[in-house]
Design an enzyme around this catalytic site. Sequence first.
Site, PDB file in Angstrom:
ATOM      1  N   LYS A  37      43.738  -2.027  50.142  1.00  0.00           N
ATOM      2  CA  LYS A  37      42.787  -3.137  50.267  1.00  0.00           C
ATOM      3  C   LYS A  37      43.302  -4.174  51.273  1.00  0.00           C
ATOM      4  O   LYS A  37      42.544  -4.686  52.096  1.00  0.00           O
ATOM      5  CB  LYS A  37      42.550  -3.772  48.886  1.00  0.00           C
TER       6      LYS A  37
ATOM      7  N   GLN B   9      43.723  -6.658  40.364  1.00  0.00           N
ATOM      8  CA  GLN B   9      43.794  -5.192  40.256  1.00  0.00           C
ATOM      9  C   GLN B   9      43.956  -4.775  38.784  1.00  0.00           C
ATOM     10  O   GLN B   9      44.822  -5.280  38.077  1.00  0.00           O
ATOM     11  CB  GLN B   9      44.973  -4.662  41.089  1.00  0.00           C
TER      12      GLN B   9
ATOM     13  N   ASP C 264      34.618  -7.986  42.819  1.00  0.00           N
ATOM     14  CA  ASP C 264      34.692  -6.725  42.077  1.00  0.00           C
ATOM     15  C   ASP C 264      33.426  -6.494  41.248  1.00  0.00           C
ATOM     16  O   ASP C 264      33.215  -5.401  40.725  1.00  0.00           O
ATOM     17  CB  ASP C 264      35.897  -6.780  41.119  1.00  0.00           C
TER      18      ASP C 264
END
Length: 303
Positions: free
Chosen positions: A70, A114, A137
């Site tokens: 990412k 994460q 997200d």
Amino acid sequence: MPSAPVYIATPFYYAAPMAQLIDGKATAAAVRVAVKTEIAEFQRTHGYAPGLATVLVGDDAASATYVRGKRKACAEVGVASFPHELPAQTTQADLLALVCKLNAQSEVHGILVQLPLPKHIDSDSIIETVDPAKDVDGLHPLSQARLVQGREGMRPCTPLGVMRLLDDTGVDLKGARAVVAGRSNLVGKPIAFMLLERHATVTMCHSRTRDLAAEVANADVLIAAIGRAQMIRGAWIKPGSVVIDVGINRQSDGKLVGDVEFAAACERAAFITPVPGGVGPMTIAMLMQNTLTAARRQLTVRS
Ligand code: NAD
């Protein structure tokens, strides 16, 4: 619906129809190029780049690899990266404090924590603390509620990638029978609602579904998001359908396979994603797109 499968004529026989492969790697690369151009334009106009904070807690090797990917993508497309790495013993309070700090930083437009987080941390409360405007997200309950209500909001990256791949096949989702196997908040549920938004007739299957084979046999569009190697047999696939395999499963020989029995499914589907190289590369590309979207929306709110 997609065009009929192509029969390849040979001098002696007609081979079985072969599905057209959906090239997620190429589509992801195209999305990244487009996002890069739009980010350059954004930067020219506003004098700063969209910013993404990535938060990695602990030393899980797979998570570290995903986060590295990412951050690399940020550098490639021109997103300003704000990396945070915390030790495995980080407390809930310390992580909440970091998320609150990122919520307040105007140069951070997207926050990605994460998952999975270490077991002593309550992931739900961390996700709920992320400012919904920075929820790139798409996992915040408000983002998911907006999706369920069909309102504008941040959508999760993998489901967004799935929709983009479906659109590229040219399949008409309106009224199509779509079957989603798997009902996680991360993948299955959001995909089902995104398909519903596009007027598909959606069936959700899960671990208690009585006859998965019969449901799959009816699917014009099949989304497999279970996490079990090749459990969807090729013989179940409806001829001429579109098959998107989200599953990523590592076999004992180290090879990655999807949830669908790929070779056999290729003989029936019109379009199919390979694993690897299908949905996988789309997730990060859509994260970059979401970060740009978040920066644009925060601009509207600020002005
Ligand atoms: P999960 O374990 O949270 O959910 C799995 C779902 O499968 C559950 O809803 C469960 O009800 C369902 N299921 C289990 N057994 C079933 C059965 N026999 N029949 C029908 N449904 C069944 O997993 P997840 O996070 O949703 O991920 C699913 C898969 O997608 C995994 O392989 C994961 O690695 C992969 N994944 C890929 C990406 C990507 O970028 N390509 C992103 C996220 C997840």
